[in-house]
Motif scaffolding. Structure first.
Motif, PDB file in Angstrom:
ATOM      1  N   ALA A 142       0.867  -1.167   0.000  1.00 26.55           N
ATOM      2  CA  ALA A 142       0.000   0.000   0.000  1.00 26.55           C
ATOM      3  C   ALA A 142       0.906   1.220   0.000  1.00 26.55           C
ATOM      4  N   PRO A 143       0.377   2.423  -0.241  1.00 26.05           N
ATOM      5  CA  PRO A 143       1.241   3.607  -0.219  1.00 26.05           C
ATOM      6  C   PRO A 143       2.023   3.712   1.084  1.00 26.05           C
ATOM      7  N   GLY A 144       3.339   3.654   0.987  1.00 24.29           N
ATOM      8  CA  GLY A 144       4.182   3.799   2.163  1.00 24.29           C
ATOM      9  C   GLY A 144       4.298   2.575   3.040  1.00 24.29           C
ATOM     10  N   GLU A 145       3.873   1.408   2.570  1.00 23.08           N
ATOM     11  CA  GLU A 145       3.990   0.198   3.387  1.00 23.08           C
ATOM     12  C   GLU A 145       4.156  -1.023   2.496  1.00 23.08           C
ATOM     13  N   LEU A 146       5.051  -1.902   2.918  1.00 21.74           N
ATOM     14  CA  LEU A 146       5.297  -3.164   2.222  1.00 21.74           C
ATOM     15  C   LEU A 146       5.412  -4.253   3.274  1.00 21.74           C
ATOM     16  N   ILE A 147       4.475  -5.198   3.234  1.00 20.65           N
ATOM     17  CA  ILE A 147       4.433  -6.276   4.221  1.00 20.65           C
ATOM     18  C   ILE A 147       4.760  -7.587   3.521  1.00 20.65           C
ATOM     19  N   GLY A 148       5.658  -8.351   4.102  1.00 28.32           N
ATOM     20  CA  GLY A 148       6.017  -9.643   3.533  1.00 28.32           C
ATOM     21  C   GLY A 148       5.931 -10.747   4.557  1.00 28.32           C
ATOM     22  N   GLN A 149       5.489 -11.927   4.116  1.00 22.90           N
ATOM     23  CA  GLN A 149       5.408 -13.101   4.987  1.00 22.90           C
ATOM     24  C   GLN A 149       6.050 -14.280   4.262  1.00 22.90           C
ATOM     25  N   GLY A 150       7.167 -14.740   4.785  1.00 18.24           N
ATOM     26  CA  GLY A 150       7.863 -15.873   4.175  1.00 18.24           C
ATOM     27  C   GLY A 150       8.326 -15.577   2.765  1.00 18.24           C
ATOM     28  N   VAL A 151       8.899 -14.387   2.555  1.00 16.90           N
ATOM     29  CA  VAL A 151       9.241 -13.909   1.216  1.00 16.90           C
ATOM     30  C   VAL A 151      10.749 -14.023   0.974  1.00 16.90           C
ATOM     31  N   ALA A 190       0.515   4.897  -4.533  1.00 16.57           N
ATOM     32  CA  ALA A 190       0.582   3.544  -5.096  1.00 16.57           C
ATOM     33  C   ALA A 190      -0.534   2.735  -4.484  1.00 16.57           C
ATOM     34  N   GLY A 191      -1.278   2.026  -5.309  1.00 19.07           N
ATOM     35  CA  GLY A 191      -2.412   1.264  -4.826  1.00 19.07           C
ATOM     36  C   GLY A 191      -1.984  -0.007  -4.133  1.00 19.07           C
ATOM     37  N   PRO A 192      -2.882  -0.623  -3.352  1.00 18.21           N
ATOM     38  CA  PRO A 192      -2.563  -1.878  -2.699  1.00 18.21           C
ATOM     39  C   PRO A 192      -2.378  -2.977  -3.719  1.00 18.21           C
ATOM     40  N   MET A 193      -1.473  -3.889  -3.450  1.00 16.81           N
ATOM     41  CA  MET A 193      -1.264  -4.987  -4.372  1.00 16.81           C
ATOM     42  C   MET A 193      -0.880  -6.223  -3.582  1.00 16.81           C
ATOM     43  N   PHE A 194      -1.161  -7.371  -4.166  1.00 15.34           N
ATOM     44  CA  PHE A 194      -0.779  -8.635  -3.576  1.00 15.34           C
ATOM     45  C   PHE A 194       0.127  -9.350  -4.553  1.00 15.34           C
ATOM     46  N   ILE A 195       1.173  -9.983  -4.052  1.00 14.20           N
ATOM     47  CA  ILE A 195       2.092 -10.694  -4.899  1.00 14.20           C
ATOM     48  C   ILE A 195       2.193 -12.118  -4.401  1.00 14.20           C
ATOM     49  N   SER A 196       1.872 -13.077  -5.236  1.00 15.85           N
ATOM     50  CA  SER A 196       2.026 -14.475  -4.860  1.00 15.85           C
ATOM     51  C   SER A 196       3.361 -14.968  -5.400  1.00 15.85           C
ATOM     52  N   PRO A 197       3.838 -16.123  -4.977  1.00 18.12           N
ATOM     53  CA  PRO A 197       5.112 -16.608  -5.474  1.00 18.12           C
ATOM     54  C   PRO A 197       5.051 -17.011  -6.936  1.00 18.12           C
ATOM     55  N   HIS A 198       3.869 -17.093  -7.539  1.00 14.82           N
ATOM     56  CA  HIS A 198       3.759 -17.583  -8.909  1.00 14.82           C
ATOM     57  C   HIS A 198       3.254 -16.532  -9.873  1.00 14.82           C
ATOM     58  N   SER A 200       2.839 -11.930 -10.924  1.00  9.30           N
ATOM     59  CA  SER A 200       3.303 -10.565 -10.797  1.00  9.30           C
ATOM     60  C   SER A 200       2.296  -9.756 -10.012  1.00  9.30           C
ATOM     61  N   PRO A 201       2.691  -8.574  -9.543  1.00 15.49           N
ATOM     62  CA  PRO A 201       1.823  -7.819  -8.657  1.00 15.49           C
ATOM     63  C   PRO A 201       0.613  -7.233  -9.352  1.00 15.49           C
ATOM     64  N   PRO A 202      -0.604  -7.560  -8.922  1.00 16.91           N
ATOM     65  CA  PRO A 202      -1.752  -6.829  -9.417  1.00 16.91           C
ATOM     66  C   PRO A 202      -1.799  -5.443  -8.810  1.00 16.91           C
ATOM     67  N   GLU A 203      -2.373  -4.492  -9.536  1.00 18.81           N
ATOM     68  CA  GLU A 203      -2.455  -3.119  -9.053  1.00 18.81           C
ATOM     69  C   GLU A 203      -3.915  -2.707  -8.902  1.00 18.81           C
ATOM     70  N   ALA A 204      -4.166  -1.708  -8.087  1.00 20.07           N
ATOM     71  CA  ALA A 204      -5.534  -1.230  -7.876  1.00 20.07           C
ATOM     72  C   ALA A 204      -5.532   0.286  -7.818  1.00 20.07           C
ATOM     73  N   ASP A 205      -6.728   0.877  -7.740  1.00 17.68           N
ATOM     74  CA  ASP A 205      -6.828   2.332  -7.640  1.00 17.68           C
ATOM     75  C   ASP A 205      -6.040   2.831  -6.439  1.00 17.68           C
ATOM     76  N   SER A 206      -5.446   3.980  -6.581  1.00 18.35           N
ATOM     77  CA  SER A 206      -4.544   4.496  -5.557  1.00 18.35           C
ATOM     78  C   SER A 206      -5.276   5.373  -4.552  1.00 18.35           C
ATOM     79  N   PRO A 207      -5.270   5.004  -3.286  1.00 16.72           N
ATOM     80  CA  PRO A 207      -5.811   5.899  -2.268  1.00 16.72           C
ATOM     81  C   PRO A 207      -4.818   7.020  -1.995  1.00 16.72           C
ATOM     82  N   ALA A 208      -5.241   7.998  -1.219  1.00 20.82           N
ATOM     83  CA  ALA A 208      -4.356   9.123  -0.914  1.00 20.82           C
ATOM     84  C   ALA A 208      -3.198   8.645  -0.056  1.00 20.82           C
TER      85      ALA A 208
END
Length: 250
Positions: A142-151, A190-198, A200-208
């Motif tokens: 999400a804008p200003g945040e990147l969270i990873g789990q087992g990456v 930058a909009g929220p996105m989810f990335i799976s191991p298989h 590429s990152p999907p993108e969405a509308d960008s919040p403020a």
């Protein structure tokens, strides 16, 4: 290949047993992934490459299905290049150009990311747009945040490359998978996105974006993850687009 009719701006990528299926992705992103380069190494594209979104259903011949299973993700993406040459009349050449690139190293204070334990299930963890999740190998942005789990570090490097629009060379020698929650003040929305191991990152509308009171991404990497980016200028191979056309109807 056809223009996307989906109302949502979410992007979907699925590498299936028999082919590659993409929805709602700008052709610029498809081309970048097919070449396996960052934005700074792809030049000469016309503006319409970013303005429209397209769907692709690309299946391999039945006798080639076993071979597809053995390919890496980048090799699967590269299979789309002859499709683009056929359907988009793509022509390109390579040039050498001096570019700024970043080298990712472990900061002097040492690594601060937590290495994921083998078998971590994350029962209350991140979930993708399909509602599935709970396992490792997932990342949310999400804008200003990147969270990873087992990456793995390669996935983090790829996302940092998207943020900076430049090539990032990994020289950390980190071979494990990591959990992290990186927060910084974004330069752009930058909009929220989810990335799976298989995929590429999907993108969405960008919040403020959040208020500009936090650290820069450079500072956050060092303070929160124990990683440091060092800038260098090096001769680099760039791909120059000589000609490309909108796809003809099927």
């Amino acid at each position: 290949i056809k223009p996307s009719k989906a109302d949502s701006t979410m992007i979907g990528v699925r590498i299936a047993q028999d082919g590659i299926f993409i929805s709602g992705m700008p052709l610029h992103m498809m081309l970048r992934e097919a070449f396996g380069v960052s934005n700074d190494r792809l030049v000469g594209e016309p503006g319409w490459m970013n303005s429209g979104r397209f769907d692709i259903d690309a299946k391999v011949a039945a006798e080639d299905v076993p071979k597809l299973k053995a390919l890496t993700l980048q090799q699967c993406w590269a299979m789309l290049l002859p499709v683009f040459e056929d359907r988009l009349a793509l022509k390109f050449h390579h040039e050498t150009k001096e570019l700024s690139e970043y080298v990712l190293v472990i900061a002097k204070g040492g690594l601060k990311m937590k290495e994921a334990a083998s078998g971590d299930a994350y029962p209350n963890g991140l979930k993708g747009p399909d509602g599935k999740g709970g396992g490792g190998g997932m990342m949310r942005m999400a804008p200003g945040e990147l969270i990873g789990q087992g990456v793995p570090i390669a996935t983090l490097v790829r996302q940092l490359s998207f943020q900076f629009g430049s090539t990032i060379v990994d020289k950390t020698d980190l071979a494990g998978k990591y959990d992290f929650d990186l927060k910084w003040t974004p330069d752009e929305t930058a909009g929220p996105m989810f990335i799976s191991p298989h995929g590429s990152p999907p993108e969405a509308d960008s919040p403020a974006p959040p208020p500009t009171s936090g650290p820069s991404l450079f500072t956050a990497l060092q303070e929160q993850l124990g990683l440091k980016l060092e800038a260098h200028k090096e001769p680099a191979d760039v791909i120059v687009i000589d000609h490309i056309e909108p796809p003809s109807p099927n």
